[in-house]
Design a protein around this motif. Structure first.
Motif, mmCIF file in Angstrom:
data_model
loop_
_atom_site.group_PDB
_atom_site.id
_atom_site.type_symbol
_atom_site.label_atom_id
_atom_site.label_comp_id
_atom_site.label_asym_id
_atom_site.label_seq_id
_atom_site.Cartn_x
_atom_site.Cartn_y
_atom_site.Cartn_z
ATOM 1 N N ASP A 1 0.846 -1.188 0.000
ATOM 2 C CA ASP A 1 0.000 0.000 0.000
ATOM 3 C C ASP A 1 0.886 1.244 0.000
ATOM 4 N N PHE A 2 0.909 1.937 -1.133
ATOM 5 C CA PHE A 2 1.770 3.106 -1.305
ATOM 6 C C PHE A 2 1.374 4.247 -0.369
ATOM 7 N N THR A 3 0.110 4.277 0.082
ATOM 8 C CA THR A 3 -0.351 5.365 0.945
ATOM 9 C C THR A 3 0.225 5.265 2.354
ATOM 10 N N ARG A 4 0.717 4.075 2.711
ATOM 11 C CA ARG A 4 1.377 3.915 4.011
ATOM 12 C C ARG A 4 2.871 4.109 3.799
ATOM 13 N N ALA A 5 3.363 5.254 4.196
ATOM 14 C CA ALA A 5 4.737 5.657 3.896
ATOM 15 C C ALA A 5 5.765 4.651 4.416
ATOM 16 N N PHE A 6 6.745 4.359 3.571
ATOM 17 C CA PHE A 6 7.856 3.478 3.946
ATOM 18 C C PHE A 6 8.737 4.210 4.958
ATOM 19 N N ILE B 1 20.028 7.633 2.571
ATOM 20 C CA ILE B 1 20.743 6.583 1.854
ATOM 21 C C ILE B 1 19.888 5.361 1.516
ATOM 22 N N VAL B 2 18.566 5.456 1.725
ATOM 23 C CA VAL B 2 17.688 4.339 1.403
ATOM 24 C C VAL B 2 16.669 4.780 0.355
ATOM 25 N N THR B 3 16.524 3.959 -0.689
ATOM 26 C CA THR B 3 15.507 4.221 -1.706
ATOM 27 C C THR B 3 14.534 3.052 -1.734
ATOM 28 N N ALA B 4 13.255 3.341 -1.513
ATOM 29 C CA ALA B 4 12.207 2.333 -1.578
ATOM 30 C C ALA B 4 11.358 2.605 -2.812
ATOM 31 N N SER B 5 11.318 1.655 -3.738
ATOM 32 C CA SER B 5 10.566 1.822 -4.982
ATOM 33 C C SER B 5 9.437 0.810 -5.041
ATOM 34 N N TYR B 6 8.231 1.309 -5.312
ATOM 35 C CA TYR B 6 7.059 0.434 -5.467
ATOM 36 C C TYR B 6 6.843 0.176 -6.952
ATOM 37 N N LEU B 7 6.855 -1.096 -7.340
ATOM 38 C CA LEU B 7 6.792 -1.485 -8.748
ATOM 39 C C LEU B 7 5.604 -2.419 -8.995
ATOM 40 N N ASP B 8 5.316 -2.665 -10.277
ATOM 41 C CA ASP B 8 4.266 -3.602 -10.688
ATOM 42 C C ASP B 8 2.904 -3.197 -10.123
ATOM 43 N N ALA B 9 2.411 -2.053 -10.583
ATOM 44 C CA ALA B 9 1.126 -1.534 -10.112
ATOM 45 C C ALA B 9 -0.010 -2.505 -10.418
ATOM 46 N N PHE C 1 18.588 -4.157 9.144
ATOM 47 C CA PHE C 1 17.808 -2.981 8.759
ATOM 48 C C PHE C 1 16.342 -3.326 8.954
ATOM 49 N N SER C 2 15.597 -2.456 9.628
ATOM 50 C CA SER C 2 14.172 -2.720 9.832
ATOM 51 C C SER C 2 13.346 -1.638 9.144
ATOM 52 N N PHE C 3 12.129 -2.010 8.751
ATOM 53 C CA PHE C 3 11.290 -1.039 8.058
ATOM 54 C C PHE C 3 9.819 -1.384 8.246
ATOM 55 N N VAL C 4 8.980 -0.409 7.935
ATOM 56 C CA VAL C 4 7.535 -0.587 7.975
ATOM 57 C C VAL C 4 6.993 -0.365 6.580
ATOM 58 N N THR C 5 6.196 -1.305 6.085
ATOM 59 C CA THR C 5 5.465 -1.147 4.837
ATOM 60 C C THR C 5 4.250 -2.062 4.894
ATOM 61 N N ASP C 6 3.096 -1.532 4.585
ATOM 62 C CA ASP C 6 1.848 -2.270 4.731
ATOM 63 C C ASP C 6 1.510 -3.061 3.475
ATOM 64 N N THR C 7 0.908 -4.237 3.646
ATOM 65 C CA THR C 7 0.438 -5.021 2.503
ATOM 66 C C THR C 7 -1.058 -5.284 2.633
ATOM 67 N N ASP C 8 -1.726 -5.342 1.489
ATOM 68 C CA ASP C 8 -3.141 -5.695 1.400
ATOM 69 C C ASP C 8 -3.293 -6.911 0.501
ATOM 70 N N LYS C 9 -4.402 -7.596 0.646
ATOM 71 C CA LYS C 9 -4.710 -8.757 -0.182
ATOM 72 C C LYS C 9 -5.822 -8.395 -1.158
ATOM 73 N N ILE C 10 -5.639 -8.736 -2.446
ATOM 74 C CA ILE C 10 -6.680 -8.519 -3.441
ATOM 75 C C ILE C 10 -7.304 -9.866 -3.785
ATOM 76 N N GLU C 11 -8.611 -9.958 -3.584
ATOM 77 C CA GLU C 11 -9.337 -11.178 -3.924
ATOM 78 C C GLU C 11 -10.397 -10.862 -4.970
ATOM 79 N N VAL C 12 -10.437 -11.665 -6.025
ATOM 80 C CA VAL C 12 -11.433 -11.527 -7.080
ATOM 81 C C VAL C 12 -12.473 -12.624 -6.888
ATOM 82 N N PRO C 13 -13.776 -12.266 -6.888
ATOM 83 C CA PRO C 13 -14.813 -13.298 -6.702
ATOM 84 C C PRO C 13 -14.663 -14.438 -7.698
ATOM 85 N N GLU C 14 -14.816 -15.660 -7.227
ATOM 86 C CA GLU C 14 -14.701 -16.835 -8.092
ATOM 87 C C GLU C 14 -15.978 -17.006 -8.921
#
Length: 205
Positions: free
Chosen positions: A115-120, A134-142, A167-180
């Motif tokens: 989730d890009f809205t949750r700052a790294f 000295i740290v670059t965090a890049s979000y790829l594969d939209a 090195f420790s960091f915070v970055t949030d993840t979400d799950k995308i589910e498509v109805p079967e």
């Protein structure tokens, strides 16, 4: 007329269901089994490991040389001086003498997205270096959803994560589910049943 209306509603509802997706924000480390983590070394060689459950609440990757682990929910937080207090991903160079210069997490392969809205926010454990310089965090594969990305790439410009350092960091993840398809089929059957009841109540068969 009623038959045409019913057919139109079925086609419309099926179309909407096929395009709709469900975003699950409550993701724990143990949920993400199967995502991959790649470490890049100073000689530009790479090694990829697959995420797995370690304890009931902790998951990650480790091969004795380096590791990335996360305990609990990925929805992290940090205090007023940017020290991580919740949802800490910990990346450790255990015994790689040449050092590590990059980290790539591919979560999209298991339908998890950053989730890009949750700052790294990151910090070196036991170090005084400023991670913002000295740290670059890049979000790829939209993904098809706004602000969700399948891959996180972290690099240390002009810095090497040395043996025994972390090195420790915070970055949030979400799950995308498509109805079967079965879900859409059940919904369509429900519409047919409702239409049938309407026909009976109006005296039309």
């Amino acid at each position: 007329m009623l038959k045409k209306w019913t057919l139109g509603m079925l086609l419309l509802s099926t179309s909407l269901f096929s395009q709709a997706s469900l975003i699950i924000e409550n993701v724990n480390s143990v949920d993400m089994v199967g995502i991959t983590v790649t470490a890049t070394f100073t000689d530009n060689s790479q090694e990829t490991l697959s995420w797995q459950t370690l304890t009931s609440t902790n998951a990650g990757v480790s091969n004795g040389d380096w590791s990335l682990t996360l305990d609990g929910n990925t929805f992290g937080n940090y205090d007023d001086v940017n020290h991580i207090v919740v949802g800490e991903w910990i990346f450790t160079n255990i015994s790689v003498t040449q050092g590590i210069i990059g980290l790539t997490i591919n979560a999209g392969i298991e339908d998890y997205y950053f989730d890009f809205t949750r700052a790294f926010v990151g910090e070196y454990l036991g170090e005084t270096a400023d991670p913002y310089e000295i740290v670059t965090a890049s979000y790829l594969d939209a993904s098809s959803e706004t602000d969700l990305y399948g891959t996180l790439d972290v690099t240390w410009a002009g810095y090497t994560l040395a043996e025994g350092k972390a090195f420790s960091f915070v970055t949030d993840t979400d799950k995308i589910e498509v109805p079967e398809p079965s879900t859409m089929f059940t919904f369509a059957l429900g519409l047919i049943a409702l239409t049938s009841l309407r026909k009976k109540s109006s005296g039309k068969y």
